[in-house]
Write a protein that holds these residues in place. Structure first.
Motif, short mmCIF file in Angstrom:
data_model
loop_
_atom_site.label_atom_id
_atom_site.label_comp_id
_atom_site.label_asym_id
_atom_site.label_seq_id
_atom_site.Cartn_x
_atom_site.Cartn_y
_atom_site.Cartn_z
N GLU A 34 0.84 -1.20 0.00
CA GLU A 34 0.00 0.00 0.00
C GLU A 34 0.88 1.25 0.00
O GLU A 34 1.83 1.34 0.76
N ASP A 35 0.55 2.20 -0.85
CA ASP A 35 1.29 3.46 -0.89
C ASP A 35 0.65 4.41 0.12
O ASP A 35 -0.27 5.15 -0.21
N ALA A 36 1.13 4.35 1.36
CA ALA A 36 0.53 5.12 2.45
C ALA A 36 1.58 6.00 3.12
O ALA A 36 2.77 5.68 3.09
N PRO A 37 1.16 7.10 3.73
CA PRO A 37 2.12 7.93 4.48
C PRO A 37 2.77 7.09 5.58
O PRO A 37 2.13 6.27 6.22
N GLY A 38 4.05 7.30 5.79
CA GLY A 38 4.76 6.56 6.82
C GLY A 38 5.21 5.18 6.39
O GLY A 38 5.69 4.40 7.19
N ARG A 39 5.04 4.86 5.12
CA ARG A 39 5.46 3.56 4.59
C ARG A 39 6.98 3.49 4.59
O ARG A 39 7.64 4.38 4.08
N TYR A 40 7.52 2.45 5.17
CA TYR A 40 8.97 2.28 5.22
C TYR A 40 9.30 0.79 5.32
O TYR A 40 8.50 0.01 5.82
N PRO A 41 10.46 0.39 4.84
CA PRO A 41 10.86 -1.01 4.96
C PRO A 41 11.29 -1.35 6.38
O PRO A 41 11.79 -0.49 7.10
N TRP A 42 11.07 -2.59 6.79
CA TRP A 42 11.50 -3.05 8.11
C TRP A 42 11.77 -4.54 8.04
O TRP A 42 11.45 -5.19 7.05
N THR A 43 12.38 -5.09 9.08
CA THR A 43 12.78 -6.50 9.04
C THR A 43 11.85 -7.38 9.86
O THR A 43 11.24 -6.95 10.83
N VAL A 44 11.79 -8.63 9.42
CA VAL A 44 10.98 -9.65 10.07
C VAL A 44 11.66 -10.99 9.81
O VAL A 44 12.41 -11.13 8.84
N ARG A 45 11.39 -11.96 10.66
CA ARG A 45 11.94 -13.30 10.44
C ARG A 45 11.30 -13.94 9.20
O ARG A 45 10.08 -13.87 9.03
N VAL A 46 12.11 -14.54 8.36
CA VAL A 46 11.62 -15.21 7.16
C VAL A 46 10.61 -16.29 7.54
O VAL A 46 9.60 -16.48 6.87
N ALA A 47 10.85 -16.97 8.65
CA ALA A 47 9.97 -18.06 9.10
C ALA A 47 8.55 -17.57 9.39
O ALA A 47 7.60 -18.37 9.37
N ASP A 48 8.36 -16.27 9.65
CA ASP A 48 7.03 -15.74 9.96
C ASP A 48 6.24 -15.32 8.72
O ASP A 48 5.08 -14.95 8.82
N LEU A 49 6.87 -15.38 7.54
CA LEU A 49 6.21 -14.92 6.32
C LEU A 49 5.42 -16.03 5.66
O LEU A 49 5.86 -17.18 5.59
N VAL A 50 4.21 -15.67 5.18
CA VAL A 50 3.32 -16.60 4.52
C VAL A 50 3.00 -16.03 3.14
O VAL A 50 2.57 -14.87 3.04
N PRO A 51 3.20 -16.81 2.06
CA PRO A 51 2.90 -16.29 0.72
C PRO A 51 1.41 -15.95 0.58
O PRO A 51 0.56 -16.62 1.17
N THR A 52 1.12 -14.90 -0.19
CA THR A 52 -0.28 -14.58 -0.47
C THR A 52 -0.77 -15.46 -1.60
O THR A 52 0.03 -15.95 -2.40
N GLU A 53 -2.05 -15.68 -1.66
CA GLU A 53 -2.63 -16.50 -2.72
C GLU A 53 -2.97 -15.63 -3.91
O GLU A 53 -3.43 -14.51 -3.75
N GLY A 54 -2.77 -16.17 -5.08
CA GLY A 54 -3.16 -15.46 -6.30
C GLY A 54 -2.12 -14.65 -6.82
O GLY A 54 -1.50 -13.93 -7.19
#
Length: 54
Positions: A34-54
């Protein structure tokens, strides 16, 4: 396993969608699709990521 450019959610109940910008070891840099105010990159554990469908 997430790859750079993938769209993911954090956890199985995640609502927001993020793009994987970079992966370093067991951490990924993600950024909201989403292109929103305050958008910035940040880090997270790869193990916590779930692919989106579609």
């Amino acid at each position: 396993m997430a790859n750079v450019g993938d769209h993911v959610r954090i956890g199985t109940s995640g609502v927001s969608v993020f793009t994987v910008v970079e992966i370093e070891g067991d951490r990924a840099v993600i950024e909201s699709v989403e292109d929103a105010p305050g958008r910035y990159p940040w880090t997270v554990r790869v193990a916590d990521l779930v692919p989106t469908e579609g």
